[in-house]
Design a protein around this motif. Structure first.
Motif, mmCIF file in Angstrom:
data_model
loop_
_atom_site.group_PDB
_atom_site.id
_atom_site.type_symbol
_atom_site.label_atom_id
_atom_site.label_comp_id
_atom_site.label_asym_id
_atom_site.label_seq_id
_atom_site.Cartn_x
_atom_site.Cartn_y
_atom_site.Cartn_z
ATOM 1 N N GLY A 1 -18.224 -4.229 -9.539
ATOM 2 C CA GLY A 1 -18.395 -4.106 -8.092
ATOM 3 C C GLY A 1 -17.240 -3.381 -7.448
ATOM 4 N N GLN A 2 -17.552 -2.422 -6.584
ATOM 5 C CA GLN A 2 -16.534 -1.695 -5.821
ATOM 6 C C GLN A 2 -16.714 -2.052 -4.347
ATOM 7 N N ILE A 3 -15.637 -2.492 -3.737
ATOM 8 C CA ILE A 3 -15.669 -3.035 -2.387
ATOM 9 C C ILE A 3 -14.560 -2.392 -1.567
ATOM 10 N N LEU A 4 -14.832 -2.124 -0.303
ATOM 11 C CA LEU A 4 -13.827 -1.555 0.598
ATOM 12 C C LEU A 4 -13.741 -2.413 1.851
ATOM 13 N N ALA A 5 -12.551 -2.942 2.109
ATOM 14 C CA ALA A 5 -12.313 -3.764 3.298
ATOM 15 C C ALA A 5 -11.320 -3.057 4.204
ATOM 16 N N PRO A 6 -11.495 -3.108 5.522
ATOM 17 C CA PRO A 6 -10.543 -2.459 6.436
ATOM 18 C C PRO A 6 -9.126 -3.003 6.234
ATOM 19 N N LEU A 7 -8.147 -2.183 6.532
ATOM 20 C CA LEU A 7 -6.757 -2.596 6.359
ATOM 21 C C LEU A 7 -6.380 -3.763 7.261
ATOM 22 N N ASP A 8 -7.125 -3.955 8.349
ATOM 23 C CA ASP A 8 -6.798 -5.088 9.223
ATOM 24 C C ASP A 8 -7.265 -6.427 8.633
ATOM 25 N N GLN A 9 -7.816 -6.399 7.420
ATOM 26 C CA GLN A 9 -8.249 -7.620 6.749
ATOM 27 C C GLN A 9 -7.170 -8.187 5.817
ATOM 28 N N THR A 10 -5.954 -7.663 5.927
ATOM 29 C CA THR A 10 -4.874 -8.084 5.029
ATOM 30 C C THR A 10 -4.653 -9.595 5.059
ATOM 31 N N GLU A 11 -4.543 -10.154 6.243
ATOM 32 C CA GLU A 11 -4.264 -11.583 6.360
ATOM 33 C C GLU A 11 -5.399 -12.413 5.769
ATOM 34 N N ALA A 12 -6.630 -12.010 6.038
ATOM 35 C CA ALA A 12 -7.777 -12.739 5.505
ATOM 36 C C ALA A 12 -7.816 -12.664 3.983
ATOM 37 N N LEU A 13 -7.514 -11.503 3.416
ATOM 38 C CA LEU A 13 -7.503 -11.361 1.971
ATOM 39 C C LEU A 13 -6.389 -12.173 1.333
ATOM 40 N N GLU A 14 -5.244 -12.245 2.008
ATOM 41 C CA GLU A 14 -4.129 -13.012 1.453
ATOM 42 C C GLU A 14 -4.413 -14.514 1.425
ATOM 43 N N ARG A 15 -5.402 -14.971 2.163
ATOM 44 C CA ARG A 15 -5.780 -16.379 2.071
ATOM 45 C C ARG A 15 -6.540 -16.672 0.779
ATOM 46 N N LEU A 16 -7.037 -15.626 0.124
ATOM 47 C CA LEU A 16 -7.812 -15.785 -1.102
ATOM 48 C C LEU A 16 -7.084 -15.298 -2.345
ATOM 49 N N LEU A 17 -6.189 -14.342 -2.182
ATOM 50 C CA LEU A 17 -5.483 -13.725 -3.303
ATOM 51 C C LEU A 17 -4.002 -14.102 -3.258
ATOM 52 N N PRO A 18 -3.344 -14.298 -4.410
ATOM 53 C CA PRO A 18 -1.933 -14.696 -4.409
ATOM 54 C C PRO A 18 -0.952 -13.529 -4.400
ATOM 55 N N GLY A 19 -1.452 -12.301 -4.277
ATOM 56 C CA GLY A 19 -0.573 -11.143 -4.262
ATOM 57 C C GLY A 19 0.026 -10.893 -2.882
ATOM 58 N N ASP A 20 1.139 -10.180 -2.863
ATOM 59 C CA ASP A 20 1.806 -9.813 -1.608
ATOM 60 C C ASP A 20 1.217 -8.492 -1.123
ATOM 61 N N LEU A 21 0.095 -8.573 -0.436
ATOM 62 C CA LEU A 21 -0.581 -7.370 0.030
ATOM 63 C C LEU A 21 0.239 -6.648 1.085
ATOM 64 N N GLN A 22 0.973 -7.400 1.885
ATOM 65 C CA GLN A 22 1.766 -6.783 2.953
ATOM 66 C C GLN A 22 2.795 -5.800 2.404
ATOM 67 N N ALA A 23 3.295 -6.063 1.211
ATOM 68 C CA ALA A 23 4.342 -5.230 0.624
ATOM 69 C C ALA A 23 3.800 -4.105 -0.253
ATOM 70 N N MET A 24 2.490 -4.042 -0.418
ATOM 71 C CA MET A 24 1.924 -3.050 -1.331
ATOM 72 C C MET A 24 2.023 -1.635 -0.771
ATOM 73 N N SER A 25 2.404 -0.707 -1.624
ATOM 74 C CA SER A 25 2.438 0.705 -1.263
ATOM 75 C C SER A 25 1.049 1.305 -1.397
ATOM 76 N N GLU A 26 0.809 2.384 -0.693
ATOM 77 C CA GLU A 26 -0.489 3.045 -0.773
ATOM 78 C C GLU A 26 -0.688 3.662 -2.150
ATOM 79 N N ALA A 27 -1.922 3.582 -2.638
ATOM 80 C CA ALA A 27 -2.339 4.218 -3.893
ATOM 81 C C ALA A 27 -1.615 3.658 -5.114
ATOM 82 N N ARG A 28 -1.248 2.377 -5.051
ATOM 83 C CA ARG A 28 -0.624 1.693 -6.194
ATOM 84 C C ARG A 28 -1.463 0.457 -6.531
#
Length: 370
Positions: A60-87
């Protein structure tokens, strides 16, 4: 999958392409999938020495808007806020008990958060995202190919300028033979290579373009499984499930430093407690004496015959020419060199806990020798 009717299965964009090249199709993750072409061992060895082309469009390939960072961080244990683009980063979709609902890749792109999730769990994953209030688009019309092996990047670089400049776990948008493609230098074989997201309508043309190179052969699910097992990489639904925590699964790298300090993700209380106290069981690799593989579901016993774990993946390694496997054992038995007794269909085998991976990874890390 034995009870799934043929009419209930979906077809990949390259279904006819696989059949026309002799692919033996089997049910997998709700799709007709090629398990092999010329043979699993031959395909495995070809990928280790040249370049293998895998169709993983069932994922499955999924695309979520960048403003969904906080919502995604409630489900994933990664530091999405610190992620660089295209990494791209490996991450985990967790439940409130700290179990793993899926493992996935997530990338910050200019157009949003791009997630690649497992095919068998993708619809359940999307249900979890919706329930958590995450807005997203399911990229149903995108195909996904993986070109893996020591010659893979040289092959694709001839058709997509700039791909060779990517390091391991770097990605970008490229023109691939005139097709717009999102290409990441990543994969699940332990080899160097790329994963290629393209419109499904262009999949056959791109596959033909790559296969025209004599260094490339089509590779099926069978070799994909033996390659990832040699690389010590867990397979969801086998080595990982919703009762398994990231700590027990030895996936601590997916829980970033800020998240360990702050928590705030699903199952954080249990996971952070296990980080501090240690898990009851842990995922390990093991070798087996003799030539016969010990398969998933086999029991792992202690010296007194008590069950102390289960095998979750097992097979014969074409690279080491010996049986190998992964499973979960009581944590105190998880040190490399520990002797194990494995019981399969009433027959006992001698095993030894091994250091993972069984075959060294050959990822292309910039500034380091591959």
């Amino acid at each position: 999958m034995a009870d799934v009717l043929e009419t209930d299965l979906n077809s990949l964009p390259l279904d006819g392409w696989h059949r026309g090249r002799g692919g033996r199709m089997v049910p997998f993750a709700g799709y007709h999938m090629p398990v092999q072409y010329e043979g699993i061992i031959a395909e495995h060895r070809w990928t280790r020495t040249h370049a293998g082309l895998f169709d993983v469009s069932h994922m499955g390939q999924i695309l979520a808007p960048l403003d969904q960072t906080e919502a995604l961080e409630r489900l994933l244990p990664g530091d999405l806020q610190a992620m660089s683009e295209a990494r791209p980063k490996y991450s985990l979709l967790l439940n409130e008990a700290g179990g793993i609902l899926d493992d996935l890749m997530i990338t910050r792109r200019a157009d949003g958060w791009y997630l690649v999730v497992n095919g068998a769990t993708k619809h359940g994953d999307m249900d979890v995202l919706r329930a958590a209030g995450v807005a997203f688009t399911y990229l149903e019309d995108q195909a996904l190919l993986a070109l893996q092996g020591p010659e893979a990047v040289a092959v694709i670089a001839a058709h997509a300028s700039g791909v060779a400049e990517l390091g391991f776990m770097q990605a970008g948008a490229f023109s691939l033979g005139g097709t717009e493609a999102w290409i990441s230098r990543s994969g699940y074989t332990g080899e160097d290579g790329v994963e290629i997201s393209i419109p499904a309508a262009a999949a056959e043309a791109v596959a033909d373009l790559l296969l025209a190179d004599e260094r490339v052969r089509p590779i099926g699910l069978g070799a994909r499984d033996s390659l990832r097992l040699e690389a010590g990489l867990p397979l969801y639904g086998h080595d990982l499930d919703e009762t398994t925590t990231p700590v027990a699964a030895d996936l601590l790298f997916a829980i970033n430093k800020r998240r360990r300090a702050e928590g705030g993700f699903a199952g954080a209380d249990r996971i952070l407690a296990e980080l501090e106290q240690g898990p009851v069981a842990k995922r390990v690799g093991f070798t087996v004496e003799g030539r016969q593989p010990v398969r998933e579901g086999a029991r792992i016993l202690d010296d007194e015959g008590n069950e102390v774990g289960r095998v979750t993946s097992g097979g014969f390694s074409p690279s080491t020419e010996a049986p190998i496997g992964m499973g979960y054992v009581a944590a105190h038995l998880g040190q490399p060199g520990t002797a194990l007794t494995l019981e399969q269909r009433g027959k006992l085998f001698r095993g030894t806990v091994a250091t993972l991976p069984f075959v060294p990874h050959r990822y292309h890390r910039k500034g380091k020798t591959a």
